[in-house]
Design a protein around this motif. Structure first.
Motif, PDB file in Angstrom:
ATOM      1  N   GLU A 151      -7.076  10.057   3.757  1.00 53.43           N
ATOM      2  CA  GLU A 151      -7.341   8.647   4.033  1.00 53.43           C
ATOM      3  C   GLU A 151      -8.859   8.484   4.092  1.00 53.43           C
ATOM      4  O   GLU A 151      -9.566   9.454   4.386  1.00 53.43           O
ATOM      5  CB  GLU A 151      -6.730   8.241   5.380  1.00 53.43           C
ATOM      6  CG  GLU A 151      -5.224   8.233   5.364  1.00 53.43           C
ATOM      7  CD  GLU A 151      -4.603   7.836   6.698  1.00 53.43           C
ATOM      8  OE1 GLU A 151      -5.170   7.006   7.425  1.00 53.43           O
ATOM      9  OE2 GLU A 151      -3.523   8.364   6.995  1.00 53.43           O
ATOM     10  N   SER A 197       3.010   7.584   3.843  1.00 53.49           N
ATOM     11  CA  SER A 197       3.195   7.205   2.431  1.00 53.49           C
ATOM     12  C   SER A 197       2.580   8.252   1.494  1.00 53.49           C
ATOM     13  O   SER A 197       3.099   8.498   0.397  1.00 53.49           O
ATOM     14  CB  SER A 197       2.570   5.833   2.151  1.00 53.49           C
ATOM     15  OG  SER A 197       1.214   5.826   2.547  1.00 53.49           O
ATOM     16  N   GLY A 236       0.839  -1.201   0.000  1.00 54.17           N
ATOM     17  CA  GLY A 236       0.000   0.000   0.000  1.00 54.17           C
ATOM     18  C   GLY A 236       0.875   1.252   0.000  1.00 54.17           C
ATOM     19  O   GLY A 236       0.534   2.265  -0.618  1.00 54.17           O
ATOM     20  N   SER A 295      -2.914  -5.814   2.762  1.00 52.58           N
ATOM     21  CA  SER A 295      -2.214  -6.334   3.938  1.00 52.58           C
ATOM     22  C   SER A 295      -2.988  -6.161   5.240  1.00 52.58           C
ATOM     23  O   SER A 295      -2.523  -6.588   6.281  1.00 52.58           O
ATOM     24  CB  SER A 295      -0.869  -5.621   4.074  1.00 52.58           C
ATOM     25  OG  SER A 295      -1.083  -4.265   4.420  1.00 52.58           O
ATOM     26  N   ASN A 299       0.644   4.320  -2.893  1.00 50.26           N
ATOM     27  CA  ASN A 299       0.442   5.756  -2.643  1.00 50.26           C
ATOM     28  C   ASN A 299       1.560   6.586  -3.264  1.00 50.26           C
ATOM     29  O   ASN A 299       1.313   7.616  -3.907  1.00 50.26           O
ATOM     30  CB  ASN A 299       0.369   6.021  -1.137  1.00 50.26           C
ATOM     31  CG  ASN A 299      -0.979   5.616  -0.583  1.00 50.26           C
ATOM     32  OD1 ASN A 299      -1.949   5.520  -1.328  1.00 50.26           O
ATOM     33  ND2 ASN A 299      -1.048   5.360   0.707  1.00 50.26           N
ATOM     34  N   SER A 326      -5.936   5.901   9.955  1.00 52.75           N
ATOM     35  CA  SER A 326      -5.295   4.727  10.547  1.00 52.75           C
ATOM     36  C   SER A 326      -5.099   4.834  12.044  1.00 52.75           C
ATOM     37  O   SER A 326      -5.173   3.840  12.751  1.00 52.75           O
ATOM     38  CB  SER A 326      -3.953   4.475   9.875  1.00 52.75           C
ATOM     39  OG  SER A 326      -3.104   5.595  10.032  1.00 52.75           O
ATOM     40  N   THR A 344      -4.733  -1.333   0.308  1.00 56.66           N
ATOM     41  CA  THR A 344      -3.741  -2.365   0.614  1.00 56.66           C
ATOM     42  C   THR A 344      -4.416  -3.729   0.737  1.00 56.66           C
ATOM     43  O   THR A 344      -5.597  -3.813   1.079  1.00 56.66           O
ATOM     44  CB  THR A 344      -2.990  -2.019   1.912  1.00 56.66           C
ATOM     45  OG1 THR A 344      -2.077  -3.065   2.211  1.00 56.66           O
ATOM     46  CG2 THR A 344      -3.922  -1.846   3.088  1.00 56.66           C
ATOM     47  N   HIS A 390      -1.365   9.613   6.203  1.00 58.57           N
ATOM     48  CA  HIS A 390      -0.289   8.630   6.408  1.00 58.57           C
ATOM     49  C   HIS A 390       1.015   9.065   5.731  1.00 58.57           C
ATOM     50  O   HIS A 390       0.998   9.749   4.706  1.00 58.57           O
ATOM     51  CB  HIS A 390      -0.760   7.300   5.794  1.00 58.57           C
ATOM     52  CG  HIS A 390       0.115   6.137   6.112  1.00 58.57           C
ATOM     53  ND1 HIS A 390       0.988   5.611   5.201  1.00 58.57           N
ATOM     54  CD2 HIS A 390       0.249   5.404   7.243  1.00 58.57           C
ATOM     55  CE1 HIS A 390       1.611   4.577   5.745  1.00 58.57           C
ATOM     56  NE2 HIS A 390       1.179   4.432   6.986  1.00 58.57           N
ATOM     57  N   HIS A 432      -7.591   1.282   5.407  1.00 60.71           N
ATOM     58  CA  HIS A 432      -8.280   0.734   6.584  1.00 60.71           C
ATOM     59  C   HIS A 432      -9.788   0.618   6.393  1.00 60.71           C
ATOM     60  O   HIS A 432     -10.483   0.115   7.264  1.00 60.71           O
ATOM     61  CB  HIS A 432      -7.972   1.590   7.813  1.00 60.71           C
ATOM     62  CG  HIS A 432      -6.539   1.507   8.205  1.00 60.71           C
ATOM     63  ND1 HIS A 432      -6.048   0.528   9.041  1.00 60.71           N
ATOM     64  CD2 HIS A 432      -5.466   2.243   7.808  1.00 60.71           C
ATOM     65  CE1 HIS A 432      -4.745   0.687   9.171  1.00 60.71           C
ATOM     66  NE2 HIS A 432      -4.357   1.718   8.436  1.00 60.71           N
TER      67      HIS A 432
HETATM   68  C1  LIG Z   1      -3.430   4.755   5.776  1.00 60.76           C
HETATM   69  C2  LIG Z   1      -2.375   3.807   5.328  1.00 60.76           C
HETATM   70  N1  LIG Z   1      -1.995   3.819   4.054  1.00 60.76           N
HETATM   71  C3  LIG Z   1      -1.061   2.969   3.585  1.00 60.76           C
HETATM   72  C4  LIG Z   1      -0.456   2.059   4.418  1.00 60.76           C
HETATM   73  C5  LIG Z   1       0.595   1.159   3.862  1.00 60.76           C
HETATM   74  O1  LIG Z   1       0.073  -0.084   3.531  1.00 60.76           O
HETATM   75  P1  LIG Z   1       1.058  -1.322   3.411  1.00 60.76           P
HETATM   76  O2  LIG Z   1       1.268  -1.834   4.804  1.00 60.76           O
HETATM   77  O3  LIG Z   1       0.396  -2.272   2.510  1.00 60.76           O
HETATM   78  O4  LIG Z   1       2.338  -0.786   2.842  1.00 60.76           O
HETATM   79  C6  LIG Z   1      -0.837   1.985   5.757  1.00 60.76           C
HETATM   80  C7  LIG Z   1      -0.238   0.981   6.640  1.00 60.76           C
HETATM   81  O5  LIG Z   1       0.488   1.211   7.535  1.00 60.76           O
HETATM   82  C8  LIG Z   1      -1.805   2.896   6.235  1.00 60.76           C
HETATM   83  O6  LIG Z   1      -2.165   2.892   7.514  1.00 60.76           O
END
Ligand SMILES: Cc1ncc(COP(=O)(O)O)c(C=O)c1O
Length: 387
Positions: free
Chosen positions: A176, A136, A109, A238, A113, A180, A236, A134, A208
């Motif tokens: 977002e 990223s 993820g 994950s 981004n 998160s 994501t 976040h 999320h």
């Molecule tokens: C809002 C947000 N975006 C992106 C990510 C990144 O996702 P990934 O863990 O797949 O790299 C996270 C995870 O920490 C997140 O909380």
């Protein structure tokens, strides 16, 4: 090299003094919400495994099948020889799940981004980012070289004011979907209305929200009744989907453009087949069993009510429930108290969250039992009384 040694030791000592030094803690998972910590079984209330799909036998079987059939790794980038029918099937499943025309996979993820923002935004552009976005998303803007303007968290009025102060031809709004660290949802209808009024492009990171909110866990757009065509969506695999990888969902022309221009897509190895297969299985399970998302919502409701009974108000409906304690020491003390009682919730400290807002970021999963939630709340009551 002496200056480097001095810099490294000096930085780490400063972090230690501020109680902000981070350390890795090995955990051995024994289930979706349980792990062994120093040989002792603990219940996790911190993971993003919102639906418990990491340990679903059907997901594991599909990953094993892909591992045997396609091998451990993809061997090359997608545009070289790393593109398999599995990658294509997952992109189709994601597009279907999100109601978008197409989707494109990324290694994480984080890179999705960075990819979208660095490929679409240029240094003459302006990006308006929610203050709590976040890392990223911020890194993507930094990489693009664009002017970064941060608006007050979830505040369209602040955004409107800043739009007036920063005119420009090509402007973007970045947020977002479900935040998160705070668990609240972005006011997407208002943001999309502003985007229409001012010709802005909206980028929403649904990391999320995917699998946790909206009908069948389809995410924040579905939760707020917004057509996917109105925004560029990232996400994501994950978190609720229990695998690894990131994605962008949007119109076909955007996906074609990113395939040709997004450096974090072009210059990296394709996701491993086992991760891809498990994400496909996770989406199929979600599509067939929306009750999984209902179970998550019920657990989130139980936790929220329990916190309210302890005098902690966490409005909203998502499975992320922040307990803001203020200083890093306070958050660490609460973490240690809970750990001694078998509950694992690491303190979240700056710079992950703003100074003065160190917290326990409590998350619930559909895999938690009611007894686990009740036990955690009882331990938390004692932890707060002891603080
Ligand atoms: C809002 C947000 N975006 C992106 C990510 C990144 O996702 P990934 O863990 O797949 O790299 C996270 C995870 O920490 C997140 O909380």
């Amino acid at each position: 090299m002496d200056w480097l040694q001095g810099f490294l030791h000096g930085t780490l000592e400063e972090l230690e003094l501020a109680r902000l030094k981070r350390q890795l803690t090995p955990l051995i998972p024994v289930g979706p919400v349980r792990a062994l910590w120093e040989g002792r079984e603990v219940v996790l209330f911190c993971s993003n495994n919102y639906l418990g799909l990491t340990h679903d036998p059907r997901v594991i079987a599909r990953a094993q099948e892909a591992l045997t059939k396609y091998g451990a790794g993809s061997g090359a980038a997608r545009l070289v020889s790393g593109h398999t029918p599995l990658h294509q099937a997952l992109e189709e499943a994601l597009a279907r799940f999100k109601g978008a025309a197409r989707a494109l996979l990324f290694p994480t993820g984080y890179t999705a981004n960075i990819a979208v923002l660095s490929a679409l935004v240029g240094r003459h552009d302006i990006v308006f980012c929610d203050r709590l976005c976040h890392a990223s998303l911020l890194d993507g803007v930094l990489l693009s070289g664009a002017k970064l303007v941060r608006f007050q968290h979830n505040d369209p009025v602040s955004l409107r004011r800043l739009l007036a102060a920063h005119p420009g031809r090509r402007r973007f709004v970045v947020t977002e979907g479900v935040f998160s660290m705070d668990g609240d949802m972005a006011p997407l209808r208002e943001l999309v209305a502003l985007a229409e009024e001012f010709s802005l492009v909206v980028v929403v990171d649904d990391a999320h929200g995917t699998g946790t909110v909206g009908p069948g866990g389809r995410g924040v757009l579905a939760a707020q009744g917004i057509s996917p065509e109105k925004v560029i969506l990232t996400g994501t695999l994950s978190k609720a989907l229990g695998s690894l990888g990131g994605f962008v969902a949007g119109p076909a022309v955007l996906i074609e453009y990113l395939t040709n221009r997004a450096r974090p897509f072009i210059f990296t190895t394709a996701l491993p087949p086992a991760s891809v297969a498990s994400a496909i299985a996770a989406i199929e399970i979600l599509e067939a069993e929306p009750e999984l998302v209902e179970r998550l919502a019920e657990n989130a409701r139980l936790m929220r009510e329990g916190l309210t009974a302890l005098g902690i108000s966490v409005p909203g409906e998502t499975p992320i429930l922040p307990l803001i304690l203020g200083t890093p020491e306070k958050a660490r003390r609460a973490q240690e108290y809970l750990l001694a009682r078998g509950y694992y919730v690491p303190a979240i400290r700056p710079p992950t969250v703003p100074p003065g807002t160190a917290r326990l970021r409590i998350t619930v999963s559909a895999a938690h039992t009611k007894e686990e939630i009740a036990g955690f709340l009882a331990a938390l009551r004692e932890a707060l009384a002891a603080a």
